[in-house]
Scaffold this active site. Structure first.
Site, PDB file in Angstrom:
ATOM      1  N   HIS A 155       1.000  -1.360   0.014  1.00 17.46           N
ATOM      2  CA  HIS A 155      -0.089  -0.152   0.212  1.00 17.46           C
ATOM      3  C   HIS A 155       0.949   1.279   0.006  1.00 17.46           C
ATOM      4  O   HIS A 155       0.330   2.468   0.316  1.00 17.46           O
ATOM      5  CB  HIS A 155      -0.902  -0.007   1.278  1.00 17.46           C
ATOM      6  CG  HIS A 155      -1.582  -1.416   1.444  1.00 17.46           C
ATOM      7  ND1 HIS A 155      -2.712  -1.693   0.807  1.00 17.46           N
ATOM      8  CD2 HIS A 155      -1.415  -1.989   2.336  1.00 17.46           C
ATOM      9  CE1 HIS A 155      -3.143  -3.087   1.235  1.00 17.46           C
ATOM     10  NE2 HIS A 155      -2.199  -3.199   2.032  1.00 17.46           N
ATOM     11  N   SER A 285      14.743  20.199 -15.289  1.00 18.38           N
ATOM     12  CA  SER A 285      13.723  21.154 -15.395  1.00 18.38           C
ATOM     13  C   SER A 285      14.203  22.390 -15.894  1.00 18.38           C
ATOM     14  O   SER A 285      15.340  22.964 -15.625  1.00 18.38           O
ATOM     15  CB  SER A 285      13.216  21.319 -13.775  1.00 18.38           C
ATOM     16  OG  SER A 285      12.409  22.382 -13.849  1.00 18.38           O
TER      17      SER A 285
END
Length: 484
Positions: A155, A285
């Site tokens: 999870h 970026s």
């Protein structure tokens, strides 16, 4: 400049290998058509039809198209609105002795469908070779990190420890299933053969004056000349479009594997535990100069999503073929089949590039383990106290209280997990304090993970890659370089 003035699919112009892009190119398609016409003429001549040696030789000498022939074919197609007949006439101009017998008895699907089956088989072979290399590279990675403990996640929440190598075997196992599925699809492919306009072979029966044996031998011989072991026993005008479903299904399944694998790598990059290759001049970026985005894995996920959906086109097309055929399959398949293979090819090349340059950060991994391991070790500490003569319930209560105090430090104050320091400071645990380092050794929490890696590689991966075809591919494989 012309190339920059019109749209080009990035699959071929930006990403795909030259090998796969050439396979689905017009040059290879029309070369294959001519080869099929040659095979048909050879077989018809062998069975007694009046086809001259000169016709055969002229066809053999002109299998490849030059730029002028492409221009002639374009003019012919504009005039006739029929691509196959345009190329029949173009071929006849350079092989005039054969002009009258090219395409004899055949329908358009003789060249279009049989060529597609050739392309599908060759494309699957290319993918098999590339997939074998990817499996080999990840197997090397798994072996290298077979016993490096790392925090497991269920999870995406901290769970029991595993190893970096064991996690990689989960990816490899799915890739092995993809290898099996793609090979199965490739090896199962048949040939359409010579079946005529509605699959009855009526035109060929007329050519051979009602001789059924010769028609059957023609079908067998053309299939053999084209390199296939068998032809589909019955067909309509086309081969069943269900074949396209069977071919694209393992590609879609591979897309799911690739997406899951690349997603895991993206999450690991966020954790700074494992990173894909990042070149010295690469920019993550345009604004944030410090960033190291997992762009290769993101590309894999992006293309894998596309790959998983392409099979839907094949399903839809197969379901709406009326009776012996409709032409609403044609334009769809011109896009669907090449795109599926170009996409799978790009994903495999990118995965190979990633697998050959993965960077693991053991100290980051160890630090994350140190944050979670104290809680996982509490059961071992309780058992050690009991073995030293303590009371299980009393030890459990002591650990419960100390664990809550440590959790407060972590969650409320943003501090490190100090549970073990609290255990060391509590006199109750004096009988086992000398054992704490052993009890907290991460390698005591990974179970049989290293042994599982060893056995998996020995029993499953190496035998799968031992196939002679795949060994040849591995021997020829260099490092994967990306165009962009």
């Amino acid at each position: 400049m012309e190339a920059f003035d019109t749209y080009q699919t990035p699959l071929s112009s930006r990403y795909a290998s030259k090998e796969m892009a050439h396979l689905f190119s017009p040059a290879n398609r029309f070369f294959t058509w001519r080869k099929l016409w040659l095979n048909l003429a050879i077989a018809e001549k062998e069975l007694g039809l009046p086809i001259s040696d000169e016709a055969i030789e002229q066809m053999k000498a002109n299998l490849h198209l030059d730029p002028q022939q492409f221009e002639i074919a374009a003019v012919e197609e504009k005039k006739r609105r029929h691509d196959v007949m345009a190329h029949v006439h173009t071929f006849g101009q350079v092989a005039p002795a054969a002009a009258g017998i090219i395409h004899l008895g055949a329908t358009s699907c003789y060249v279009t469908d049989n060529a597609d089956l050739i392309f599908l088989r060759e494309a699957l072979t290319i993918l098999l070779a590339k997939l074998a290399v990817v499996i080999d590279r990840f197997a090397t990675f798994a072996q290298q990190y077979r016993d490096l403990p790392t925090l497991g996640f269920t999870h995406f929440q901290p769970a029991q420890l595993t190893t970096v190598g064991k996690r990689a075997t989960l990816w490899i196992q799915e890739l092995l299933w993809d290898l099996r599925n793609i090979k199965r699809a490739r090896d199962d492919l048949g040939f359409r053969g010579v079946k005529g306009t509605t699959g009855t072979q009526a035109s060929f029966l007329a050519l051979f004056d009602g001789d059924h044996d010769k028609v059957e031998e023609l079908d067998r011989r053309v299939t053999e000349l084209s390199g296939f072991g068998y032809a589909y026993p019955v067909s309509s005008q086309t081969y069943s479009r269900k074949i396209d479903i069977d071919v694209l299904a393992p590609l879609a399944s591979f897309g799911a594997t690739a997406h899951k694998l690349a997603t895991d790598l993206r999450l690991l990059a966020n954790l700074k535990e494992v990173e894909e290759p990042f070149e010295s001049t690469q920019i993550g970026s345009s604004a944030m100069a410090y960033k190291r985005n997992p762009m290769r894995s993101e590309r894999v996920c992006s293309l894998a999503r596309h790959l998983m959906t392409i099979q839907q086109n094949a399903l839809g097309t197969a379901s709406v073929q009326w009776f012996e055929r409709t032409l609403d399959d044609s334009a769809n398949r011109r896009i669907t089949l090449p795109e599926a293979f170009l996409t799978a090819d790009i994903v495999l090349t990118t995965l190979q590039n990633v697998s050959e340059g993965l960077v693991v950060y053991p100290k980051v991994i160890a630090r994350r383990i140190a944050q979670e391991l104290p809680f996982m070790a509490t059961e071992n500490i309780i058992m050690a106290i009991v073995k030293a003569g303590g009371d299980r319930q009393e030890a459990h209560e002591k650990i419960r209280v100390l664990s809550h105090e440590a959790a407060h430090q972590v969650k409320q104050l943003g501090l490190d997990n100090d549970l073990i320091e609290r255990v060391r400071a509590d006199p109750y645990f004096d009988p086992i304090k000398s054992q704490l380092d052993t009890l907290l050794d991460p390698k005591t929490f990974i179970g049989r993970a290293p042994q599982q890696v060893d056995k998996f590689l020995a029993d499953w991966v190496r035998p799968a890659l031992a196939d002679a075809e795949l060994q040849t591919a591995l021997g020829k494989a260099g490092k994967a370089e990306l165009n962009v």
